[in-house]
Write an enzyme that holds these catalytic residues in place. Structure first.
Site, PDB file in Angstrom:
ATOM      1  CB  SER A 157      43.713  34.690  32.851  1.00  0.00           C
ATOM      2  OG  SER A 157      43.268  34.341  34.133  1.00  0.00           O
ATOM      3  CD  GLU A 250      41.501  26.904  32.229  1.00  0.00           C
ATOM      4  OE1 GLU A 250      41.679  27.844  33.028  1.00  0.00           O
ATOM      5  OE2 GLU A 250      41.829  26.932  31.018  1.00  0.00           O
ATOM      6  CG  HIS A 280      44.641  29.536  33.986  1.00  0.00           C
ATOM      7  ND1 HIS A 280      43.354  29.859  33.612  1.00  0.00           N
ATOM      8  CD2 HIS A 280      45.266  30.715  34.261  1.00  0.00           C
ATOM      9  CE1 HIS A 280      43.198  31.174  33.675  1.00  0.00           C
ATOM     10  NE2 HIS A 280      44.349  31.714  34.052  1.00  0.00           N
TER      11      HIS A 280
END
Length: 307
Positions: A157, A250, A280
């Site tokens: 991320s 996602e 995610h």
């Protein structure tokens, strides 16, 4: 170079997905991200990781590299002196290295190498370039302390963004670059270059609406076309091999695809694995699922080839 779509079908993944959905209702990565109690959200975020299983035999210690505190995960029987540097996610505002011991334990146990994870500064207290600078300072200190070691960079991320940026900085400054970069659901763009609406979004963790508050808190008034903010705009001609994972539906699926296209266009060896019915950053967060362990084995195999 390869692109592959898989299907998550294990009971463990289904159970994880339900738990992640419940936790996400508390964590608030949506259009109201800038309105949450950040201290409480960070505490809840870290607590949600505290119960993830850890591989047996590894042990942990704290060290400082480049003036930045780092969580070190050590395997029981080190294979060699090569090093994995892992940068945690959390939307640039949350998360911590100490809370990700589950994932770093897998990396250390599976690879037989130490994992160094920086506790970089986070927005909104410390917006760009604080976190970028911290990660690069750690990277420089690691290669100076261990000149004979090769480095693998990993991140999920926001940490995927910072891993890419750290590698870009190493290349730009002419210092030893990592041998490969592994990113799970990376954030690659704040400039509007990536259209995230190109696929049906079913994301319990990162809502499309969180883009603006995340931008406001992390980027502020900085130039979003800076490749150290939006690494999709970087120069990848000298970049090392890349391994990318994402969930099929996602919010950041388009980021993963854009990165894959960018690096392959630059002639970089790359793999993109997108998985249906995951979530995610599952590549770093889906502990004890066969899908994640398969991803972990594949990333270790890539490391072995590059190291």
């Amino acid at each position: 170079m390869a692109m592959e779509i898989r299907e998550a079908a294990s009971r463990e993944m289904k159970r994880n997905k339900k738990l992640v959905g419940k936790m996400s209702r508390i964590l608030g990565f949506d259009e109201n991200l800038d309105k949450v109690n950040m201290k409480r959200m960070r505490r809840m975020y870290d607590l949600s990781f505290a119960f993830l299983p850890r591989e047996k035999g590894v042990f942990y210690e704290k060290k400082s590299f480049g003036g930045v505190s780092c969580q070190i995960t050590l395997p029981p029987n080190p294979k060699d002196m090569h090093i994995l540097m892992y940068i945690h996610g959390g939307g640039f505002v949350a998360g911590s290295a100490a809370a990700t011991k589950g994932y770093t334990s897998m990396l250390a146990a599976f690879s037989g190498r130490q994992v160094i994870a920086p506790e970089y500064r986070r927005a909104p207290d410390s917006p760009f370039p604080a976190g970028v600078n911290d990660c690069f300072e750690v990277y420089k200190a690691v290669i100076e302390k261990y000149p004979e070691s090769r480095i693998v960079l990993l991140g999920d991320s926001a940490g995927g963004n910072l891993a890419l940026v750290t590698a870009l900085q190493a290349i730009d400054k002419g210092i030893k670059k990592p041998v490969c970069v592994i990113t799970h659901s990376p954030v690659v763009d704040f400039s509007g270059s990536v259209d995230r609406t190109g696929r049906t979004i079913q994301d319990a963790i990162v809502k499309l609406g969180c883009e603006k508050p995340m931008h406001d808190m992390y980027v502020g008034g900085a130039d979003t076309r800076n490749p150290y903010i939006s690494p999709i705009l970087g120069d990848y001609k000298e970049f090392p091999p890349v391994y990318i994972t994402c969930d099929y539906n996602e919010t950041l699926n388009r980021d993963a695809h854009a990165l894959y296209q960018k690096v392959t266009n630059a002639g970089v060896a790359a793999t993109l694995v997108e998985v249906k019915n995951a979530y995610h950053a599952f590549g770093a967060l889906a502990m004890s699922t066969p899908e994640m362990r398969e991803i972990c084995r594949e990333t270790i195999n890539l490391m072995e080839k590059c190291l």
